[in-house]
Design a protein around this motif. Structure first.
Motif, mmCIF file in Angstrom:
data_model
loop_
_atom_site.group_PDB
_atom_site.id
_atom_site.type_symbol
_atom_site.label_atom_id
_atom_site.label_comp_id
_atom_site.label_asym_id
_atom_site.label_seq_id
_atom_site.Cartn_x
_atom_site.Cartn_y
_atom_site.Cartn_z
ATOM 1 N N THR A 86 0.910 -1.266 -0.067
ATOM 2 C CA THR A 86 -0.175 0.051 -0.077
ATOM 3 C C THR A 86 0.863 1.337 0.023
ATOM 4 O OG1 THR A 86 -0.079 -0.052 2.533
ATOM 5 C CG2 THR A 86 -1.925 -1.250 1.269
ATOM 6 N N LYS A 87 0.589 2.379 -0.719
ATOM 7 C CA LYS A 87 1.067 3.394 -0.487
ATOM 8 C C LYS A 87 1.084 4.259 0.738
ATOM 9 C CE LYS A 87 0.211 4.404 -5.392
ATOM 10 N NZ LYS A 87 -0.592 5.083 -6.276
ATOM 11 N N THR A 88 2.157 4.490 1.454
ATOM 12 C CA THR A 88 1.973 5.391 2.517
ATOM 13 C C THR A 88 1.886 6.881 2.371
ATOM 14 O OG1 THR A 88 4.310 5.830 2.223
ATOM 15 C CG2 THR A 88 3.808 3.883 3.543
ATOM 16 N N SER A 89 2.082 7.410 1.098
ATOM 17 C CA SER A 89 1.687 8.780 1.050
ATOM 18 C C SER A 89 1.321 9.060 -0.573
ATOM 19 C CB SER A 89 2.913 9.786 1.163
ATOM 20 O OG SER A 89 2.641 10.963 0.944
ATOM 21 N N ALA A 90 0.139 9.454 -0.725
ATOM 22 C CA ALA A 90 -0.287 9.701 -2.108
ATOM 23 C C ALA A 90 0.507 10.787 -2.754
ATOM 24 C CB ALA A 90 -1.783 10.078 -2.340
ATOM 25 N N THR A 91 1.023 11.559 -1.994
ATOM 26 C CA THR A 91 1.921 12.814 -2.708
ATOM 27 C C THR A 91 3.030 12.236 -3.219
ATOM 28 O OG1 THR A 91 2.849 13.258 -0.660
ATOM 29 C CG2 THR A 91 0.879 14.576 -1.321
ATOM 30 N N LYS A 92 3.663 10.952 -2.861
ATOM 31 C CA LYS A 92 4.787 10.512 -3.367
ATOM 32 C C LYS A 92 4.791 9.717 -4.574
ATOM 33 C CE LYS A 92 7.133 10.483 1.153
ATOM 34 N NZ LYS A 92 7.593 10.011 2.125
ATOM 35 N N SER A 93 3.481 9.415 -5.084
ATOM 36 C CA SER A 93 3.320 8.496 -6.075
ATOM 37 C C SER A 93 3.663 9.324 -7.541
ATOM 38 C CB SER A 93 2.197 8.026 -6.106
ATOM 39 O OG SER A 93 1.104 8.967 -6.319
ATOM 40 N N PRO A 94 4.228 8.933 -8.451
ATOM 41 C CA PRO A 94 4.157 9.843 -9.773
ATOM 42 C C PRO A 94 3.107 9.975 -10.410
ATOM 43 C CG PRO A 94 5.270 7.809 -9.910
ATOM 44 C CD PRO A 94 4.843 7.619 -8.573
ATOM 45 N N GLY A 95 2.795 11.067 -10.986
ATOM 46 C CA GLY A 95 1.478 11.421 -11.776
ATOM 47 C C GLY A 95 0.214 11.721 -10.636
ATOM 48 N N HIS A 96 0.546 11.842 -9.252
ATOM 49 C CA HIS A 96 -0.395 12.333 -8.508
ATOM 50 C C HIS A 96 -0.709 13.521 -8.489
ATOM 51 C CE1 HIS A 96 -2.648 12.785 -4.521
ATOM 52 N NE2 HIS A 96 -1.792 13.434 -4.250
ATOM 53 N N LEU A 97 -1.958 13.807 -8.614
ATOM 54 C CA LEU A 97 -2.546 15.376 -8.550
ATOM 55 C C LEU A 97 -2.808 15.912 -7.191
ATOM 56 C CD1 LEU A 97 -5.338 15.709 -11.549
ATOM 57 C CD2 LEU A 97 -2.801 16.656 -11.282
ATOM 58 N N LEU A 98 -2.130 16.847 -6.864
ATOM 59 C CA LEU A 98 -2.369 17.255 -5.403
ATOM 60 C C LEU A 98 -3.814 17.865 -5.170
ATOM 61 C CD1 LEU A 98 0.097 20.235 -5.726
ATOM 62 C CD2 LEU A 98 0.392 18.146 -4.251
ATOM 63 N N THR A 99 -4.232 17.553 -3.974
ATOM 64 C CA THR A 99 -5.537 18.084 -3.498
ATOM 65 C C THR A 99 -5.543 19.514 -3.413
ATOM 66 O OG1 THR A 99 -4.991 17.516 -1.179
ATOM 67 C CG2 THR A 99 -6.286 15.980 -2.556
ATOM 68 N N GLU A 100 -6.486 20.165 -3.008
ATOM 69 C CA GLU A 100 -6.430 21.437 -2.448
ATOM 70 C C GLU A 100 -5.634 21.641 -1.502
ATOM 71 O OE1 GLU A 100 -9.982 24.162 -2.743
ATOM 72 O OE2 GLU A 100 -10.402 23.176 -4.643
ATOM 73 N N LYS A 101 -5.870 20.918 -0.352
ATOM 74 C CA LYS A 101 -5.423 20.789 1.001
ATOM 75 C C LYS A 101 -3.816 20.817 0.893
ATOM 76 C CE LYS A 101 -5.775 18.878 5.541
ATOM 77 N NZ LYS A 101 -6.520 17.705 6.178
ATOM 78 N N GLU A 102 -3.496 19.768 0.226
ATOM 79 C CA GLU A 102 -2.098 19.724 -0.130
ATOM 80 C C GLU A 102 -1.365 20.674 -1.003
ATOM 81 O OE1 GLU A 102 -1.994 14.894 -0.783
ATOM 82 O OE2 GLU A 102 -2.342 15.877 -2.532
ATOM 83 N N LEU A 103 -1.981 21.456 -1.866
ATOM 84 C CA LEU A 103 -1.777 22.640 -2.532
ATOM 85 C C LEU A 103 -1.348 23.702 -1.522
ATOM 86 C CD1 LEU A 103 -1.263 23.757 -5.516
ATOM 87 C CD2 LEU A 103 -3.725 24.998 -4.918
ATOM 88 N N LEU A 104 -2.524 23.861 -0.679
ATOM 89 C CA LEU A 104 -2.356 25.035 0.170
ATOM 90 C C LEU A 104 -1.143 24.698 1.352
ATOM 91 C CD1 LEU A 104 -5.886 25.778 0.251
ATOM 92 C CD2 LEU A 104 -4.215 27.388 -0.617
ATOM 93 N N ALA A 105 -0.903 23.417 1.775
ATOM 94 C CA ALA A 105 -0.148 23.202 2.657
ATOM 95 C C ALA A 105 1.539 23.315 2.317
ATOM 96 C CB ALA A 105 -0.390 21.672 3.327
ATOM 97 N N MET A 106 1.794 23.436 1.091
ATOM 98 C CA MET A 106 3.136 23.583 0.480
ATOM 99 C C MET A 106 3.711 24.944 0.950
ATOM 100 S SD MET A 106 2.685 22.013 -3.273
ATOM 101 C CE MET A 106 4.108 21.194 -3.679
ATOM 102 N N PRO A 107 4.965 24.933 0.981
ATOM 103 C CA PRO A 107 5.619 26.331 1.580
ATOM 104 C C PRO A 107 5.674 27.346 0.352
ATOM 105 C CG PRO A 107 7.115 24.494 1.331
ATOM 106 C CD PRO A 107 5.905 23.898 1.072
ATOM 107 N N GLU A 108 5.627 28.486 0.884
ATOM 108 C CA GLU A 108 5.818 29.714 -0.397
ATOM 109 C C GLU A 108 6.911 29.321 -1.377
ATOM 110 O OE1 GLU A 108 5.425 33.651 0.703
ATOM 111 O OE2 GLU A 108 4.033 32.928 2.420
ATOM 112 N N SER A 109 7.884 28.754 -1.101
ATOM 113 C CA SER A 109 9.375 28.760 -1.686
ATOM 114 C C SER A 109 8.882 27.528 -2.933
ATOM 115 C CB SER A 109 10.284 28.146 -0.813
ATOM 116 O OG SER A 109 9.970 26.813 -0.327
ATOM 117 N N ASP A 110 7.715 26.928 -2.748
ATOM 118 C CA ASP A 110 7.185 26.146 -3.763
ATOM 119 C C ASP A 110 6.303 26.416 -4.830
ATOM 120 O OD1 ASP A 110 9.074 23.792 -2.687
ATOM 121 O OD2 ASP A 110 7.163 22.771 -1.715
ATOM 122 N N TYR A 111 6.144 27.878 -4.661
ATOM 123 C CA TYR A 111 5.015 28.406 -5.428
ATOM 124 C C TYR A 111 5.493 28.197 -6.833
ATOM 125 C CZ TYR A 111 1.881 31.850 -7.211
ATOM 126 O OH TYR A 111 0.822 32.738 -7.987
#
Length: 147
Positions: free
Chosen positions: A3-28
């Motif tokens: 099983t995947k431990t984190s959906a954000t680590k899989s290639p081709g995974h689209l971010l959710t709005e929550k994941e998008l907003l949780a990213m640091p400003e440096s990742d803009y």
């Protein structure tokens, strides 16, 4: 079965709005964020095109109604639908321009100031080309000078 431990680590995974907003400003406007907005804009584009097809089909189904009141109601509904599609046609142009900005690497940056537009604003209006401050200044100028 693994099983995947984190959906954000899989290639081709689209971010959710929550994941998008949780990213640091440096990742803009990093690749994952650009892909998120590309997907959102593509979905909007498909929805607009599907609505246009539906309108075309509805208008082809000409109905003969002898009652003038019923005929007027049908004509008013058609006129309203056409106005809605005209607004969507203008939005479709903006969606396609936003997709081109993603391709050119300019998406998410204010066309007036060069500053970040901001994730919250882009979530609310993915076709925004101005930061909130620049948009407010433009609206104030239009109000004052009628530009």
């Amino acid at each position: 079965m693994a099983t995947k431990t984190s959906a954000t680590k899989s290639p081709g995974h689209l971010l959710t709005e929550k994941e998008l907003l949780a990213m640091p400003e440096s990742d803009y406007m990093n690749a994952a964020q650009l892909e998120f907005f590309r997907n959102r804009l593509k979905e909007l584009e498909q929805e607009i095109l599907a609505n246009a097809d539906t309108t075309t089909e509805n208008l082809r189904e000409t109905q003969f109604v002898p009652d003038p009141a019923d005929r007027a109601t049908i004509e008013e509904e058609h006129a309203l639908e056409l106005r809605t599609r005209d607004r969507e046609r203008k939005l479709l142009k903006k969606v396609q321009q936003s997709l081109a900005l993603i391709d050119s690497g300019e998406y998410g940056w204010c066309e007036e100031t060069g500053e970040p537009i901001g994730l919250q604003r882009l979530l609310a209006r993915p076709t925004a080309t101005l930061s909130l401050e620049a948009q407010e200044r433009r609206e104030m100028r239009q109000k004052l000078y009628g530009d």
